[in-house]
Design a protein around this motif. Sequence first.
Motif, PDB file in Angstrom:
ATOM      1  N   GLY A   1      27.628  46.802  43.344  1.00  0.00           N
ATOM      2  CA  GLY A   1      29.004  47.696  43.199  1.00  0.00           C
ATOM      3  C   GLY A   1      29.797  47.161  41.575  1.00  0.00           C
ATOM      4  N   GLY A   2      28.811  47.704  40.490  1.00  0.00           N
ATOM      5  CA  GLY A   2      29.893  48.574  39.817  1.00  0.00           C
ATOM      6  C   GLY A   2      29.828  49.756  39.728  1.00  0.00           C
ATOM      7  N   GLN A   3      28.764  50.382  41.296  1.00  0.00           N
ATOM      8  CA  GLN A   3      28.768  51.814  41.480  1.00  0.00           C
ATOM      9  C   GLN A   3      30.476  52.183  42.529  1.00  0.00           C
ATOM     10  OE1 GLN A   3      25.290  53.227  43.210  1.00  0.00           O
ATOM     11  NE2 GLN A   3      24.282  53.551  41.356  1.00  0.00           N
ATOM     12  N   ILE A   4      30.879  50.831  43.435  1.00  0.00           N
ATOM     13  CA  ILE A   4      31.957  50.692  44.139  1.00  0.00           C
ATOM     14  C   ILE A   4      32.904  50.517  42.938  1.00  0.00           C
ATOM     15  CG2 ILE A   4      32.794  50.134  46.236  1.00  0.00           C
ATOM     16  CD1 ILE A   4      30.042  49.155  46.807  1.00  0.00           C
ATOM     17  N   PHE A   5      33.465  49.592  42.824  1.00  0.00           N
ATOM     18  CA  PHE A   5      34.565  49.274  42.044  1.00  0.00           C
ATOM     19  C   PHE A   5      34.614  49.755  40.490  1.00  0.00           C
ATOM     20  CE2 PHE A   5      33.044  46.066  45.203  1.00  0.00           C
ATOM     21  CZ  PHE A   5      34.634  46.472  45.860  1.00  0.00           C
ATOM     22  N   GLY A   6      33.476  50.114  39.130  1.00  0.00           N
ATOM     23  CA  GLY A   6      34.099  51.225  38.568  1.00  0.00           C
ATOM     24  C   GLY A   6      34.278  49.661  37.819  1.00  0.00           C
ATOM     25  N   ASN A   7      35.017  49.801  36.558  1.00  0.00           N
ATOM     26  CA  ASN A   7      35.912  49.003  35.264  1.00  0.00           C
ATOM     27  C   ASN A   7      36.971  48.345  36.453  1.00  0.00           C
ATOM     28  OD1 ASN A   7      36.968  51.201  35.727  1.00  0.00           O
ATOM     29  ND2 ASN A   7      37.842  51.723  33.564  1.00  0.00           N
ATOM     30  N   VAL A   8      36.953  48.151  37.545  1.00  0.00           N
ATOM     31  CA  VAL A   8      38.263  47.994  38.148  1.00  0.00           C
ATOM     32  C   VAL A   8      38.673  46.324  37.634  1.00  0.00           C
ATOM     33  CG1 VAL A   8      37.646  47.069  40.488  1.00  0.00           C
ATOM     34  CG2 VAL A   8      39.978  47.447  40.111  1.00  0.00           C
ATOM     35  N   ASN A   9      37.190  45.297  37.278  1.00  0.00           N
ATOM     36  CA  ASN A   9      38.708  43.910  36.492  1.00  0.00           C
ATOM     37  C   ASN A   9      38.633  43.927  35.510  1.00  0.00           C
ATOM     38  OD1 ASN A   9      35.252  45.118  36.425  1.00  0.00           O
ATOM     39  ND2 ASN A   9      34.679  43.246  36.146  1.00  0.00           N
ATOM     40  N   VAL A  10      37.948  45.594  34.643  1.00  0.00           N
ATOM     41  CA  VAL A  10      38.812  45.161  33.394  1.00  0.00           C
ATOM     42  C   VAL A  10      40.186  45.647  33.463  1.00  0.00           C
ATOM     43  CG1 VAL A  10      38.381  45.876  30.638  1.00  0.00           C
ATOM     44  CG2 VAL A  10      36.480  45.505  32.182  1.00  0.00           C
ATOM     45  N   LEU A  11      39.951  46.625  34.262  1.00  0.00           N
ATOM     46  CA  LEU A  11      41.453  46.984  34.757  1.00  0.00           C
ATOM     47  C   LEU A  11      42.415  45.626  34.912  1.00  0.00           C
ATOM     48  CD1 LEU A  11      41.640  50.432  36.682  1.00  0.00           C
ATOM     49  CD2 LEU A  11      42.770  50.152  33.598  1.00  0.00           C
ATOM     50  N   TYR A  12      42.355  44.571  35.606  1.00  0.00           N
ATOM     51  CA  TYR A  12      42.750  43.835  36.287  1.00  0.00           C
ATOM     52  C   TYR A  12      43.486  42.686  35.095  1.00  0.00           C
ATOM     53  CZ  TYR A  12      44.104  39.827  39.484  1.00  0.00           C
ATOM     54  OH  TYR A  12      44.559  38.906  39.830  1.00  0.00           O
ATOM     55  N   GLU A  13      42.339  42.278  34.413  1.00  0.00           N
ATOM     56  CA  GLU A  13      42.611  41.517  32.989  1.00  0.00           C
ATOM     57  C   GLU A  13      43.875  42.315  32.599  1.00  0.00           C
ATOM     58  OE1 GLU A  13      41.410  38.876  32.889  1.00  0.00           O
ATOM     59  OE2 GLU A  13      40.448  39.136  34.915  1.00  0.00           O
ATOM     60  N   ALA A  14      43.680  43.443  32.019  1.00  0.00           N
ATOM     61  CA  ALA A  14      44.116  44.302  30.940  1.00  0.00           C
ATOM     62  C   ALA A  14      45.714  43.948  31.952  1.00  0.00           C
ATOM     63  CB  ALA A  14      44.166  45.288  31.100  1.00  0.00           C
ATOM     64  N   HIS A  15      45.841  44.026  32.737  1.00  0.00           N
ATOM     65  CA  HIS A  15      47.313  44.378  33.764  1.00  0.00           C
ATOM     66  C   HIS A  15      47.690  43.013  33.956  1.00  0.00           C
ATOM     67  CE1 HIS A  15      48.137  48.553  34.994  1.00  0.00           C
ATOM     68  NE2 HIS A  15      47.249  48.873  35.056  1.00  0.00           N
ATOM     69  N   LEU A  16      47.008  42.052  33.933  1.00  0.00           N
ATOM     70  CA  LEU A  16      47.660  40.469  33.917  1.00  0.00           C
ATOM     71  C   LEU A  16      48.287  40.351  32.316  1.00  0.00           C
ATOM     72  CD1 LEU A  16      45.178  38.389  35.434  1.00  0.00           C
ATOM     73  CD2 LEU A  16      47.357  39.014  36.506  1.00  0.00           C
ATOM     74  N   GLU A  17      47.818  40.913  31.694  1.00  0.00           N
ATOM     75  CA  GLU A  17      48.879  41.161  30.297  1.00  0.00           C
ATOM     76  C   GLU A  17      49.592  42.350  30.221  1.00  0.00           C
ATOM     77  OE1 GLU A  17      46.058  41.403  26.907  1.00  0.00           O
ATOM     78  OE2 GLU A  17      44.789  39.979  27.345  1.00  0.00           O
ATOM     79  N   PHE A  18      49.958  43.179  30.394  1.00  0.00           N
ATOM     80  CA  PHE A  18      50.648  44.371  30.795  1.00  0.00           C
ATOM     81  C   PHE A  18      52.071  43.506  31.280  1.00  0.00           C
ATOM     82  CE2 PHE A  18      52.194  48.083  32.649  1.00  0.00           C
ATOM     83  CZ  PHE A  18      52.988  48.722  31.488  1.00  0.00           C
ATOM     84  N   LEU A  19      51.835  43.099  32.513  1.00  0.00           N
ATOM     85  CA  LEU A  19      52.562  42.801  34.117  1.00  0.00           C
ATOM     86  C   LEU A  19      54.150  41.829  33.181  1.00  0.00           C
ATOM     87  CD1 LEU A  19      54.432  43.656  36.279  1.00  0.00           C
ATOM     88  CD2 LEU A  19      52.813  40.850  37.156  1.00  0.00           C
ATOM     89  N   PRO A  20      53.748  40.763  32.386  1.00  0.00           N
ATOM     90  CA  PRO A  20      54.806  40.481  31.844  1.00  0.00           C
ATOM     91  C   PRO A  20      55.385  40.839  30.956  1.00  0.00           C
ATOM     92  CG  PRO A  20      52.387  39.073  31.445  1.00  0.00           C
ATOM     93  CD  PRO A  20      52.402  40.552  32.557  1.00  0.00           C
ATOM     94  N   ALA A  21      54.710  41.521  30.045  1.00  0.00           N
ATOM     95  CA  ALA A  21      56.094  42.688  28.533  1.00  0.00           C
ATOM     96  C   ALA A  21      56.534  43.252  29.781  1.00  0.00           C
ATOM     97  CB  ALA A  21      54.022  42.931  28.136  1.00  0.00           C
ATOM     98  N   LEU A  22      56.639  44.345  30.505  1.00  0.00           N
ATOM     99  CA  LEU A  22      56.846  44.986  31.150  1.00  0.00           C
ATOM    100  C   LEU A  22      57.891  44.230  31.709  1.00  0.00           C
ATOM    101  CD1 LEU A  22      56.966  48.014  31.554  1.00  0.00           C
ATOM    102  CD2 LEU A  22      56.153  47.580  33.804  1.00  0.00           C
ATOM    103  N   GLU A  23      57.753  43.062  32.453  1.00  0.00           N
ATOM    104  CA  GLU A  23      59.144  42.318  33.246  1.00  0.00           C
ATOM    105  C   GLU A  23      59.484  41.825  31.940  1.00  0.00           C
ATOM    106  OE1 GLU A  23      56.774  40.224  36.974  1.00  0.00           O
ATOM    107  OE2 GLU A  23      56.526  39.327  34.525  1.00  0.00           O
TER     108      GLU A  23
END
Length: 393
Positions: free
Chosen positions: A86-108
């Motif tokens: 799973g790590g080979q296929i998805f890489g660190n996309v789960n960490v990216l997702y969690e970080a973007h969940l914080e970034f999005l409201p700040a950007l909005e």
Amino acid sequence: MLIKITHEAVELRPSSSTVGQRIEESESEYRRSIENIKNNSRRKGLMEEIISTERRYVEGSLRLLVQEYMPEMDRSDLPVGLVGRGGQIFGNVNVLYEAHLEFLPALEACKTTDQIADCFLQHDNLFKLYPLYARNKPVSDSVMKDYGSYFTKKQKQLRDPLDLASYLLTPIQRLGKYCLLMKSLTRECEKENICNEKVKKATEMLQQQMSLGNNLIATDSIVGCEVSLREQGGLLLRDTFTVSPPTKRMPFEAMVFLFQEALIITCIHRQNASEEFVFREVFKLTDMGYTSNNNENLRFQVWFRKMNQKTYTLKAKKPSVKEKWTKQLHTLLWQQFEANKIRKKKEQEELGLKPAPLPVSPRPISIPTSKRHKLSPKFGRIRSSPVWYTPEN
């Protein structure tokens, strides 16, 4: 005889030339006003696009990857070849997702260009995740090539026209999209004469992360390297050159890498849409010199000082590339000289020895053509001028 003086009312009329000038000034002001409105509208449009596309990216692509496709790796009917990958296929996309969940409201919440730039700069750690994702992408592509069909069933359940491979590509595309949008925003700010230093700084930060991701992919594509790349320091430059080897062999297309400790020349092998770089030669900077020919705007040479002056001629695609490389080589050799000077002085002090005269610093020298092939007891065979030399250890 009486003289009668009368005061007649005189109507003052501007000349036709004055009227024309005022009309032109009014039209010019009107055009500037319309242009400012257009520029302001384009700038606001770009700000809205940054926010709206971020929302679709996070709530669409990243959410689907993490919440829909990643759980597929836990199914009981998972093919044996996919177990633990799973790590080979998805890489660190789960960490990216969690970080973007914080970034999005700040950007909005941003209402101005400066606020958007600040938002990017304050979340710079988020964008440092992208080079790591990019580095893993070739591995992911390889696994998906063999097992991508396994995820077709999930795609049909979602009734989605895009497959998993398309979604895995979106983080790579998104980083490039950030750079394009911020570049456009910078241009619009310049048109309106708005102070845009923060926007420029945010754009540079994004471009650096994209460049770092490309460099990581490229260094991982070096095949058969005789030295450990991790021990060569950070990668400073990477460009394609036409390289002429020291023997009479034909010139070849090469990808040349400049690290803090070494210069590595590789042959480019292309297969389908992929590239790999086959190791050809390594120059440790402690044993290397270079020649910059002023009468050549594309060519320069790199050579060993301790191996019979083995020389490679590098031909850049543009003069700016040669200039960039020769400046960086000069900087590195100068820093190396200074570091050696400090090290030797410290060693002599520890041994209680009187400091010996140090060699002169690297310098450009001009050598007559008739003397270019004489031997120098200090530096070995002299090349064309000007030459930047590194003093012997």
